[in-house]
Motif scaffolding. Structure first.
Motif, PDB file in Angstrom:
ATOM      1  N   VAL A 395       0.862  -1.183   0.000  1.00  0.00           N
ATOM      2  CA  VAL A 395       0.000   0.000   0.000  1.00  0.00           C
ATOM      3  C   VAL A 395       0.902   1.239   0.000  1.00  0.00           C
ATOM      4  CG1 VAL A 395      -1.761   1.302   1.241  1.00  0.00           C
ATOM      5  CG2 VAL A 395      -1.829  -1.212   1.228  1.00  0.00           C
ATOM      6  N   PRO A 396       0.887   2.063  -1.058  1.00  0.00           N
ATOM      7  CA  PRO A 396       1.793   3.216  -1.117  1.00  0.00           C
ATOM      8  C   PRO A 396       1.559   4.257  -0.027  1.00  0.00           C
ATOM      9  CG  PRO A 396       0.878   2.706  -3.291  1.00  0.00           C
ATOM     10  CD  PRO A 396       0.114   1.894  -2.300  1.00  0.00           C
ATOM     11  N   ALA A 397       0.314   4.433   0.420  1.00  0.00           N
ATOM     12  CA  ALA A 397       0.004   5.481   1.387  1.00  0.00           C
ATOM     13  C   ALA A 397       0.834   5.301   2.655  1.00  0.00           C
ATOM     14  CB  ALA A 397      -1.477   5.472   1.723  1.00  0.00           C
ATOM     15  N   GLY A 398       1.541   6.378   3.049  1.00  0.00           N
ATOM     16  CA  GLY A 398       2.369   6.321   4.250  1.00  0.00           C
ATOM     17  C   GLY A 398       3.600   5.457   4.107  1.00  0.00           C
ATOM     18  N   GLY A 399       4.012   5.192   2.866  1.00  0.00           N
ATOM     19  CA  GLY A 399       5.088   4.239   2.623  1.00  0.00           C
ATOM     20  C   GLY A 399       6.415   4.611   3.254  1.00  0.00           C
ATOM     21  N   SER A 400       6.748   5.893   3.259  1.00  0.00           N
ATOM     22  CA  SER A 400       8.022   6.308   3.843  1.00  0.00           C
ATOM     23  C   SER A 400       8.008   6.129   5.354  1.00  0.00           C
ATOM     24  CB  SER A 400       8.306   7.777   3.483  1.00  0.00           C
ATOM     25  OG  SER A 400       9.544   8.197   4.006  1.00  0.00           O
ATOM     26  N   ILE A 401       6.874   6.425   5.986  1.00  0.00           N
ATOM     27  CA  ILE A 401       6.751   6.256   7.435  1.00  0.00           C
ATOM     28  C   ILE A 401       6.830   4.784   7.810  1.00  0.00           C
ATOM     29  CG2 ILE A 401       5.236   6.582   9.427  1.00  0.00           C
ATOM     30  CD1 ILE A 401       4.049   9.023   7.969  1.00  0.00           C
ATOM     31  N   LYS A 402       6.138   3.941   7.059  1.00  0.00           N
ATOM     32  CA  LYS A 402       6.128   2.514   7.365  1.00  0.00           C
ATOM     33  C   LYS A 402       7.520   1.908   7.189  1.00  0.00           C
ATOM     34  CE  LYS A 402       2.365   1.992   4.771  1.00  0.00           C
ATOM     35  NZ  LYS A 402       1.175   1.432   4.082  1.00  0.00           N
ATOM     36  N   ALA A 403       8.257   2.361   6.181  1.00  0.00           N
ATOM     37  CA  ALA A 403       9.618   1.860   5.991  1.00  0.00           C
ATOM     38  C   ALA A 403      10.507   2.253   7.167  1.00  0.00           C
ATOM     39  CB  ALA A 403      10.193   2.397   4.681  1.00  0.00           C
ATOM     40  N   ALA A 404      10.353   3.483   7.646  1.00  0.00           N
ATOM     41  CA  ALA A 404      11.136   3.933   8.796  1.00  0.00           C
ATOM     42  C   ALA A 404      10.786   3.122  10.043  1.00  0.00           C
ATOM     43  CB  ALA A 404      10.894   5.417   9.043  1.00  0.00           C
ATOM     44  N   LEU A 405       9.504   2.832  10.234  1.00  0.00           N
ATOM     45  CA  LEU A 405       9.089   2.026  11.382  1.00  0.00           C
ATOM     46  C   LEU A 405       9.663   0.607  11.297  1.00  0.00           C
ATOM     47  CD1 LEU A 405       5.383   3.209  11.632  1.00  0.00           C
ATOM     48  CD2 LEU A 405       7.137   3.511  13.404  1.00  0.00           C
ATOM     49  N   PHE A 406       9.739   0.066  10.093  1.00  0.00           N
ATOM     50  CA  PHE A 406      10.367  -1.239   9.906  1.00  0.00           C
ATOM     51  C   PHE A 406      11.812  -1.191  10.400  1.00  0.00           C
ATOM     52  CE2 PHE A 406      12.920  -4.231   7.504  1.00  0.00           C
ATOM     53  CZ  PHE A 406      12.185  -5.408   7.543  1.00  0.00           C
ATOM     54  N   LEU A 407      12.564  -0.159   9.976  1.00  0.00           N
ATOM     55  CA  LEU A 407      13.965  -0.041  10.378  1.00  0.00           C
ATOM     56  C   LEU A 407      14.102   0.102  11.890  1.00  0.00           C
ATOM     57  CD1 LEU A 407      15.380   2.363   7.642  1.00  0.00           C
ATOM     58  CD2 LEU A 407      15.558  -0.130   7.736  1.00  0.00           C
ATOM     59  N   ARG A 408      13.166   0.799  12.501  1.00  0.00           N
ATOM     60  CA  ARG A 408      13.242   1.027  13.947  1.00  0.00           C
ATOM     61  C   ARG A 408      13.230  -0.276  14.734  1.00  0.00           C
ATOM     62  NH1 ARG A 408       8.711   3.600  17.807  1.00  0.00           N
ATOM     63  NH2 ARG A 408       7.970   1.496  17.393  1.00  0.00           N
ATOM     64  N   GLU A 409      12.664  -1.328  14.141  1.00  0.00           N
ATOM     65  CA  GLU A 409      12.620  -2.628  14.808  1.00  0.00           C
ATOM     66  C   GLU A 409      13.999  -3.268  14.946  1.00  0.00           C
ATOM     67  OE1 GLU A 409       9.554  -4.285  16.033  1.00  0.00           O
ATOM     68  OE2 GLU A 409       9.356  -2.095  15.998  1.00  0.00           O
ATOM     69  N   PHE A 410      15.018  -2.662  14.323  1.00  0.00           N
ATOM     70  CA  PHE A 410      16.356  -3.258  14.322  1.00  0.00           C
ATOM     71  C   PHE A 410      17.393  -2.366  15.011  1.00  0.00           C
ATOM     72  CE2 PHE A 410      13.841  -5.025  10.963  1.00  0.00           C
ATOM     73  CZ  PHE A 410      14.084  -6.388  11.071  1.00  0.00           C
ATOM     74  N   VAL A 411      16.935  -1.359  15.745  1.00  0.00           N
ATOM     75  CA  VAL A 411      17.866  -0.478  16.449  1.00  0.00           C
ATOM     76  C   VAL A 411      17.583  -0.518  17.947  1.00  0.00           C
ATOM     77  CG1 VAL A 411      18.347   1.066  14.513  1.00  0.00           C
ATOM     78  CG2 VAL A 411      16.401   1.539  16.007  1.00  0.00           C
ATOM     79  N   THR A 412      18.659  -0.441  18.719  1.00  0.00           N
ATOM     80  CA  THR A 412      18.556  -0.428  20.181  1.00  0.00           C
ATOM     81  C   THR A 412      19.237   0.792  20.772  1.00  0.00           C
ATOM     82  OG1 THR A 412      20.554  -1.796  20.318  1.00  0.00           O
ATOM     83  CG2 THR A 412      18.430  -2.947  20.325  1.00  0.00           C
ATOM     84  N   ARG A 413      19.665   1.713  19.929  1.00  0.00           N
ATOM     85  CA  ARG A 413      20.353   2.931  20.358  1.00  0.00           C
ATOM     86  C   ARG A 413      19.595   4.141  19.806  1.00  0.00           C
ATOM     87  NH1 ARG A 413      25.368   1.206  22.744  1.00  0.00           N
ATOM     88  NH2 ARG A 413      25.165  -1.070  22.710  1.00  0.00           N
ATOM     89  N   PRO A 414      19.882   5.339  20.297  1.00  0.00           N
ATOM     90  CA  PRO A 414      19.312   6.534  19.663  1.00  0.00           C
ATOM     91  C   PRO A 414      19.617   6.493  18.163  1.00  0.00           C
ATOM     92  CG  PRO A 414      20.405   7.129  21.705  1.00  0.00           C
ATOM     93  CD  PRO A 414      20.728   5.685  21.461  1.00  0.00           C
ATOM     94  N   TRP A 415      18.591   6.787  17.350  1.00  0.00           N
ATOM     95  CA  TRP A 415      18.703   6.493  15.905  1.00  0.00           C
ATOM     96  C   TRP A 415      17.977   7.550  15.095  1.00  0.00           C
ATOM     97  CZ3 TRP A 415      13.941   4.949  13.547  1.00  0.00           C
ATOM     98  CH2 TRP A 415      14.035   4.597  12.192  1.00  0.00           C
ATOM     99  N   ALA A 416      18.525   7.813  13.921  1.00  0.00           N
ATOM    100  CA  ALA A 416      17.858   8.679  12.951  1.00  0.00           C
ATOM    101  C   ALA A 416      17.984   8.052  11.576  1.00  0.00           C
ATOM    102  CB  ALA A 416      18.462  10.080  12.956  1.00  0.00           C
TER     103      ALA A 416
END
Length: 446
Positions: A395-416
């Protein structure tokens, strides 16, 4: 392209208008706007142009672009500029705007080859030279066609940083698989080249207080895999490693300007690199792979591959003790729809880290806009799957946000996360976007 302190016989000299300066033809000064250049005189000993003194760094950058265009039109090879308060911004703009990548042409492209800005010397001169070198390096990596730049040759390019006393390690397929980086291995499975994980380290001076990890997406070519892209969408996919180029360009600049890095700050770059190709061993929609942090991911869309290789690299950066992590990636078309090609999307779990990145972007003349990590959107990647996550909900809607949330699942430190889709290329040419922001971010981490 060379920045020098003095030019004996410049082909073009830029002078700045003084208040109530007499003797200038009215047609030259009439309606002269900031950031614009006008030719005043031509002569055997060189041409002269005039401009208004820049009032801030942005005007100086605009002026540099205009001056390079004028010098190119006049076919002069050297340019000298009077002293200005914004000499560094102007000089960097001159060098970057005047960069001509002629590696793939039978004849060199026209343009000036030497610049001098009066009053630019010492540490400021060295900083501009280092930044310019990093931006050129990043641009040339993006410009290189995929038949020349693949994960193996990108690793060789990274190894050139050893000449600047950077520590460079490269992991091949065997080590990547041994370290459990199943997502990176999966993306590369359709390519004969295989994956690489490139790690570049600039050790701290003195006792280590902060470890800053820069992670860059390095997909050297993206066909989309079995979720194959249309032909028109594939033409610029040599640039899908723009995040890797920005990170490696920043490391090159920082290696040259190492004495400017605050004491106690160690900088590490992690570049996961792969080709996303179609082949007998390529990943398929519906396949499930295990990431380096143990989470499993169902591949719904093989063209959502960048987040997969980043996930393993982010895990590695965190596991190896990063104080904070910044990733840079040409990640989603949805970002281009939202913000266009001039503005990057910023996502962060740390307001302090986000503020320092924004300050770095402002100092370097790059633009970013902070976007929300709207947690409910992650549910789209958690439902209707046997795995912990799926890599897309199609689903394209919100695609950039959803991709960022996916990445957040793999970080345990302050992240950008910086989504630079659209920023990394202009037409078929690399821009070097992100080098300036990352360098300023590191240098400001006192």
């Amino acid at each position: 392209m060379q920045l020098t302190t003095v030019l004996d016989t410049p082909g073009l000299t830029l002078t700045f208008l003084k208040e109530d300066q007499p003797g200038l033809p009215p047609q030259v000064v009439r309606d002269l706007k900031p950031g614009r250049v006008r030719l005043l005189a031509r002569g055997m000993e060189g041409d002269i142009a005039v401009a208004l003194p820049p009032a801030h760094a942005a005007e100086a950058r605009e002026l540099g672009q205009a001056l390079v265009k004028l010098a190119t039109d006049l076919e002069v090879h050297s340019v000298q500029v009077e002293a200005t308060e914004y000499a560094a911004a102007l000089a960097l703009s001159l060098i970057v705007s005047g960069h001509r990548d002629a590696r793939y042409r039978s004849e060199a492209r026209p343009g000036p080859s030497a610049f001098s800005v009066e009053g630019l010397h010492g540490a400021d001169f060295a900083r501009v030279e280092a930044l310019a070198g990093g931006i050129r390096f990043a641009r040339e990596l993006v410009n290189a066609p995929a038949n020349e730049l693949n994960p193996a040759t990108l690793a060789r390019q990274a190894r050139t940083l050893e000449a600047l006393d950077a520590d460079v390690d490269v992991w091949d397929s065997a080590e990547i698989e041994a370290r459990g980086m199943g997502l990176l291995a999966a993306v590369a499975a359709g390519s004969v080249t295989g994956p690489r994980l490139i790690r570049v380290t600039l050790p701290a001076r003195g006792e280590v207080r902060y470890v800053l990890a820069l992670v860059g997406k390095g997909v050297t070519f993206d066909t989309g895999g079995y979720s194959i892209k249309p032909a028109a969408g594939m033409t610029t996919m040599k640039g899908d490693m723009g995040g890797a180029a920005a990170v490696l360009g920043a490391m090159r600049a920082l290696a040259e300007a190492r004495n400017l890095i605050p004491e106690g700050v160690e900088v590490r770059a992690y570049v996961p690199t792969a080709e996303n190709m179609v082949g007998p061993n390529a990943m398929r929609p519906g396949d499930i792979y295990r990431a380096a942090n143990g989470k499993t991911v169902e591949v719904v869309n093989t063209d959502a591959e960048g987040r997969l290789i980043l996930a393993d690299a982010l895990t590695m950066a965190c596991d190896e003790g990063a104080t904070e992590v910044v990733d840079v990636a040409t990640l989603t078309g949805a970002k281009v729809v939202a913000l266009g090609s001039d503005v990057a999307a910023l996502y962060s779990t740390s307001p302090e880290l986000a503020a320092r990145l924004k300050a770095g972007a402002e100092a370097s003349g790059e633009f970013m806009w902070e976007m929300p990590l709207h947690v409910p959107y992650l549910k789209a990647f958690q439902k209707e799957t046997l795995a912990d996550l799926r890599n897309s909900d199609m689903v394209p809607a919100g695609g950039s946000i959803k991709a960022a949330l996916f990445l957040r699942e793999f970080v345990t430190r302050p992240w950008a996360h910086l989504d630079i889709a659209g920023n990394a290329m202009e037409g078929n040419h690399g821009t070097g976007w992100g080098v300036g922001t990352l360098v300023e971010y590191v240098l400001g981490r006192g």
